[in-house]
Structures are given as C-alpha cells and as structure tokens.
Scaffold this motif. Structure first.
Motif, PDB file in Angstrom:
ATOM      1  N   ASN A 209       0.816  -1.211   0.000  1.00  0.00           N
ATOM      2  CA  ASN A 209       0.000   0.000   0.000  1.00  0.00           C
ATOM      3  C   ASN A 209       0.850   1.263   0.000  1.00  0.00           C
ATOM      4  OD1 ASN A 209      -2.227  -1.693   0.095  1.00  0.00           O
ATOM      5  ND2 ASN A 209      -2.267  -1.700   2.328  1.00  0.00           N
ATOM      6  N   ARG A 210       2.014   1.198   0.640  1.00  0.00           N
ATOM      7  CA  ARG A 210       2.939   2.332   0.595  1.00  0.00           C
ATOM      8  C   ARG A 210       3.406   2.575  -0.841  1.00  0.00           C
ATOM      9  NH1 ARG A 210       4.630   0.953   6.365  1.00  0.00           N
ATOM     10  NH2 ARG A 210       5.639  -0.993   5.804  1.00  0.00           N
ATOM     11  N   PHE A 211       3.738   1.489  -1.524  1.00  0.00           N
ATOM     12  CA  PHE A 211       4.200   1.594  -2.904  1.00  0.00           C
ATOM     13  C   PHE A 211       3.090   2.116  -3.816  1.00  0.00           C
ATOM     14  CE2 PHE A 211       4.684  -0.286  -7.135  1.00  0.00           C
ATOM     15  CZ  PHE A 211       5.944   0.173  -7.486  1.00  0.00           C
ATOM     16  N   LEU A 212       1.878   1.585  -3.670  1.00  0.00           N
ATOM     17  CA  LEU A 212       0.754   1.991  -4.528  1.00  0.00           C
ATOM     18  C   LEU A 212       0.384   3.452  -4.314  1.00  0.00           C
ATOM     19  CD1 LEU A 212      -1.465  -1.190  -4.133  1.00  0.00           C
ATOM     20  CD2 LEU A 212      -0.260  -0.479  -6.201  1.00  0.00           C
ATOM     21  N   THR A 213       0.342   3.885  -3.069  1.00  0.00           N
ATOM     22  CA  THR A 213      -0.012   5.271  -2.775  1.00  0.00           C
ATOM     23  C   THR A 213       1.006   6.239  -3.360  1.00  0.00           C
ATOM     24  OG1 THR A 213      -1.122   4.581  -0.736  1.00  0.00           O
ATOM     25  CG2 THR A 213      -0.527   6.902  -0.911  1.00  0.00           C
ATOM     26  N   ALA A 214       2.272   5.835  -3.342  1.00  0.00           N
ATOM     27  CA  ALA A 214       3.338   6.707  -3.850  1.00  0.00           C
ATOM     28  C   ALA A 214       3.203   6.999  -5.340  1.00  0.00           C
ATOM     29  CB  ALA A 214       4.702   6.080  -3.560  1.00  0.00           C
ATOM     30  N   LEU A 223       0.545  14.925   3.192  1.00  0.00           N
ATOM     31  CA  LEU A 223       0.476  14.874   4.647  1.00  0.00           C
ATOM     32  C   LEU A 223       0.376  13.411   5.053  1.00  0.00           C
ATOM     33  CD1 LEU A 223       0.074  16.241   7.458  1.00  0.00           C
ATOM     34  CD2 LEU A 223      -2.388  16.277   6.949  1.00  0.00           C
ATOM     35  N   ASP A 224       1.321  12.939   5.863  1.00  0.00           N
ATOM     36  CA  ASP A 224       1.376  11.544   6.298  1.00  0.00           C
ATOM     37  C   ASP A 224       1.068  11.491   7.788  1.00  0.00           C
ATOM     38  OD1 ASP A 224       1.905   8.898   6.774  1.00  0.00           O
ATOM     39  OD2 ASP A 224       4.058   8.993   6.360  1.00  0.00           O
ATOM     40  N   CYS A 225      -0.156  11.060   8.135  1.00  0.00           N
ATOM     41  CA  CYS A 225      -0.601  11.044   9.527  1.00  0.00           C
ATOM     42  C   CYS A 225      -0.447   9.666  10.141  1.00  0.00           C
ATOM     43  CB  CYS A 225      -2.054  11.482   9.612  1.00  0.00           C
ATOM     44  SG  CYS A 225      -2.335  13.177   9.063  1.00  0.00           S
ATOM     45  N   PHE A 226      -0.061   9.631  11.408  1.00  0.00           N
ATOM     46  CA  PHE A 226       0.314   8.390  12.099  1.00  0.00           C
ATOM     47  C   PHE A 226       1.469   7.746  11.319  1.00  0.00           C
ATOM     48  CE2 PHE A 226      -4.277   9.065  12.457  1.00  0.00           C
ATOM     49  CZ  PHE A 226      -4.454   9.158  13.829  1.00  0.00           C
ATOM     50  N   PHE A 232       5.106   5.554   4.450  1.00  0.00           N
ATOM     51  CA  PHE A 232       4.462   6.298   3.364  1.00  0.00           C
ATOM     52  C   PHE A 232       5.293   7.517   2.971  1.00  0.00           C
ATOM     53  CE2 PHE A 232       0.818   3.881   4.927  1.00  0.00           C
ATOM     54  CZ  PHE A 232       0.211   3.500   3.739  1.00  0.00           C
ATOM     55  N   THR A 233       5.918   8.164   3.942  1.00  0.00           N
ATOM     56  CA  THR A 233       6.748   9.339   3.667  1.00  0.00           C
ATOM     57  C   THR A 233       7.916   8.993   2.751  1.00  0.00           C
ATOM     58  OG1 THR A 233       6.180  10.460   5.749  1.00  0.00           O
ATOM     59  CG2 THR A 233       8.293  11.039   4.741  1.00  0.00           C
ATOM     60  N   LEU A 234       8.631   7.934   3.076  1.00  0.00           N
ATOM     61  CA  LEU A 234       9.827   7.576   2.311  1.00  0.00           C
ATOM     62  C   LEU A 234       9.472   7.115   0.900  1.00  0.00           C
ATOM     63  CD1 LEU A 234      11.763   5.686   5.118  1.00  0.00           C
ATOM     64  CD2 LEU A 234      12.152   8.015   4.332  1.00  0.00           C
ATOM     65  N   ASN A 235       8.404   6.352   0.757  1.00  0.00           N
ATOM     66  CA  ASN A 235       7.957   5.957  -0.583  1.00  0.00           C
ATOM     67  C   ASN A 235       7.545   7.175  -1.401  1.00  0.00           C
ATOM     68  OD1 ASN A 235       7.433   2.768  -1.201  1.00  0.00           O
ATOM     69  ND2 ASN A 235       7.487   3.174   0.997  1.00  0.00           N
ATOM     70  N   VAL A 244       6.643  16.721   2.038  1.00  0.00           N
ATOM     71  CA  VAL A 244       5.881  15.814   2.888  1.00  0.00           C
ATOM     72  C   VAL A 244       5.918  16.330   4.320  1.00  0.00           C
ATOM     73  CG1 VAL A 244       5.562  13.463   3.739  1.00  0.00           C
ATOM     74  CG2 VAL A 244       6.461  13.823   1.422  1.00  0.00           C
ATOM     75  N   VAL A 245       4.733  16.416   4.921  1.00  0.00           N
ATOM     76  CA  VAL A 245       4.602  16.713   6.343  1.00  0.00           C
ATOM     77  C   VAL A 245       4.203  15.414   7.031  1.00  0.00           C
ATOM     78  CG1 VAL A 245       3.391  18.058   8.094  1.00  0.00           C
ATOM     79  CG2 VAL A 245       3.896  19.095   5.861  1.00  0.00           C
TER      80      VAL A 245
END
Length: 394
Positions: A209-214, A223-226, A232-235, A244-245
C-alpha cells in the motif's frame, strides 16, 4: 489424550474448520487439562472433530490445530507448520525486500504466534498458552531454516493477560539486536527498532500500500498522519513528492523517521516532521487554512472488538472528516483501518458520512488490503483486518 466434548448445537463452526472454540461451547471435559495442553475435541455424539490446545483462563478455550485424526500433534507437526509458513513466503525475500512476516498466527495454523523477519533478525510475539509450551521448539526450527543472527521476543501484549501469561521480552537465541536494525523494503532503507518500537518493530502489512499510494504523489504536497517510522513518507519522496509533512505522537517514531529520511539521502528541506496528536494537528491545519494534494491516514486500531465498533466508527468518521477538509478538488485521501471488527463496506459507509459532514463529494478509486504474507484462511475471516480506500475529492 484428554477429551473436550462440545454442547449439542455448538459444534458447527468447528466442523467448518474455524479455529476457535469459545468456553461457552464446551459441555464436558474428560480429564484434568492444564493450560497449553493438547486435547481432542468431539461433538455430543463423541465423533472426533479436531485436535486443539486448551486454556481455561481464556475466552477462546480451545484453539484448534488439526482436523485429521491421523495427524498427531507432536514435535514433527509443529516443525512442519513452521516450515510450510516460511516456504510460502520465501519468494517475497528479494534484493529489494528483506523484511517479511514469516508466520501469521491462525492463518498458518499456529494460533497465537507472530514471527517477522527484519534482515538478519527475527522478532516474535507469543499470544497463546499453546505456543508458549512449544516456543523453544519453534525457535529451534526458525534457526535451522533461516540462520538469523538473533531471535528477539516482544510478548508484552494485553492478549497474554487474557491467556494467563506474564509479559516476556528478551533474546531467545543468538545476538541482542542493535538499537536499529537496517532493513530494505521496496528498495528503501529503514532503521527498525525491534526492542523498543511498536508491536514487533515495523509494519510489514503496509508494504504494497505504501508503494501503490506513492504512484500518485509526484510533484505533490503530502500529509502523512500516524507516520510511525516513515513508510508512506519515504515511498513518497522516492516517487518525487515535492513536500511531505509527517505527523506522529511518538517521539521515538519521529526521531526514527528523521533518521530514515537522512539515511536514504532524501532532501531534508522538503520534509517537516511533527510530534503531535494527529486529531489536534489536523484541527490546527484546518484553522490555519492549510491544503494538501495527498493525505494518508493510517491510525492505530480503533475497534479491537465488535462491541467497540460504534464508538470506533465515530472516531474514524471524525478523523476522515478533518482530513477531507484539507483537500480541494482533485485531492486524494489514502485512508486505512486495521480494525478487524470493521469490514470494508462499513468502512466505505463511514468515509461517505465523513465526506457528507465535510461538505465534499468523493469517489472511491482504489481499495487496499493486507499483502500475501498476511494471508486470510477461508475458515477464519477474522484474520482479514487491514483495509483501505483511495478517495478522490471531486
């Protein structure tokens, strides 16, 4: 072997290969059974159903293991289950990925056992009395199969209390992991804290999901929450995000995230790391008129049981309402729930309510789920816990 005889009409789920027998289903116990002991389970007519592990302190009184009466639950049985679990995942260990869930509890016929591989180390969690009895055997098999540098236990969960087990943390075999174990996921470097980090150290379940969202963030403000340690930030940075926040309430998570951004050589001037309660911070962003192109909401488990689902739904709705208000037309929200009690249709309804309250018209453009190293047995739908939606604001 001691026998458990189920009450009349309480055997249907067990016949259908569901691995849990609740205490209220038991009609009679033949013998003096100790917690963690293997038992044979029968129906009221004393027809064999399955072998399982008994624990009188748990609401799940028997965790079923094997439905073939010819397959005795012995050392060879446990070792075979460990071998099968690892064999099914070996193809996931590649030059770009050296972190994977090796064993996923009931899904792998090892109820109460989680094992995650982080490069040269394995982190395990033991949730049940049955696994506690054979923990040494399982560790031995993991060593034989994978030759890790060390195996570390992080069994400090509420579920152990329900099983009548004390917390148990420490090295089970080999070396103590360093403060930070270096792993690769999707070709990105992470420093993982196995000893003091959340759960077993890192969330492998969001790898895909990290890869797909990127794929949606190039040139965008996200904005990456939690955010935890920054998956998610790094991807997003690798995919070309402009800014990215990242927000998390944990100081350790934020410190680890900053280290990961630096370690991968990403532009630190494009990154803002914030230690804060997420709901409070979202409210502040809204009051300040801030807007983002992409928002990720990946909160902890709000609904640990069905009895908490109504309260959790309100919490999910409020969180997503605040997120949606920070998006304008064309903006994307990647929102997740790791609550097994909430199914995908209920989650969609909650997000629809959140959009209505936020005054936004939305589309669901993608569904997310857990990856193949977190499989779901057909007879155990409770194992399907992670779901997500990619939402477009119209």
């Amino acid at each position: 072997m001691n026998k458990i005889i189920l009450q009349k009409g309480k055997d249907k789920a067990a016949w259908q290969l569901h691995p849990w027998v609740f205490s209220g289903a038991i009609g009679k116990i033949n013998g003096r059974v100790q917690p963690g002991e293997v038992v044979a389970v029968y129906n009221i007519e004393e027809e064999f159903i399955a072998y399982g592990v008994y624990n009188n302190t748990s609401r799940v009184a028997v965790r079923l293991l094997e439905w073939n009466p010819a397959n005795e639950i012995n050392e060879d049985w446990w070792r075979l289950r460990v071998r099968k679990s690892i064999q099914n995942r070996k193809h996931l260990l590649t030059a770009d990925n050296d972190a994977v869930r090796l064993i996923f509890a009931e899904a792998d016929f090892l109820p109460g056992l989680i094992a995650d591989k982080y490069a040269d180390y394995i982190s395990i969690q033991v949730h049940s009395a049955g696994i506690e009895q054979v923990k040494g055997l399982i560790v031995d098999e993991l060593v034989n199969l994978l030759q890790p540098k060390g195996i570390y236990e992080r069994s400090d969960l509420k579920s152990r209390e329900y099983e009548g087990l004390p917390d148990s943390n420490g090295v089970l075999w080999g070396e103590l992991p360093p403060d930070f174990v270096e792993i690769l996921e999707n070709g990105i470097h992470y420093k993982v804290n196995i000893i003091d980090g959340q759960k077993s150290g890192f969330y492998c379940d969001q790898r895909e999901n990290r890869f797909l969202t990127a794929q949606y963030v190039k040139g965008k403000r996200m904005l990456d929450c939690f955010c935890y340690s920054g998956g998610f930030t790094l991807n997003a940075f690798r995919a070309g995000a402009d800014e990215v926040v990242s927000v998390d309430s944990s100081a350790l998570a934020i410190d680890t995230l900053k280290e990961n951004v630096k370690y991968n050589g990403f532009d630190e001037t494009k990154h803002v790391a914030v230690q804060s309660d997420v709901n409070k911070y979202l409210r502040q962003l809204g009051e300040g008129g801030e807007k983002f192109d992409v928002i990720v909401l990946d909160p902890p488990k709000y609904a640990p049981s069905r009895s908490t689902l109504e309260k959790a739904s309100r919490a999910y709705k409020d969180l997503n309402r605040r997120g949606l208000m920070l998006l304008e037309s064309g903006g994307l929200l990647a929102t997740f729930s790791c609550s097994g009690a909430m199914d995908i249709e209920t989650f969609k309804q909650v997000i629809a309510w959140a959009a209505l309250d936020a005054g936004k018209e939305i589309q669901f453009i993608r569904q997310f789920s857990q990856p193949e190293d977190h499989p779901v047995r057909a007879s155990f739908s409770e194992g399907e816990y992670l779901k997500g939606l990619l939402v477009r604001v119209l």
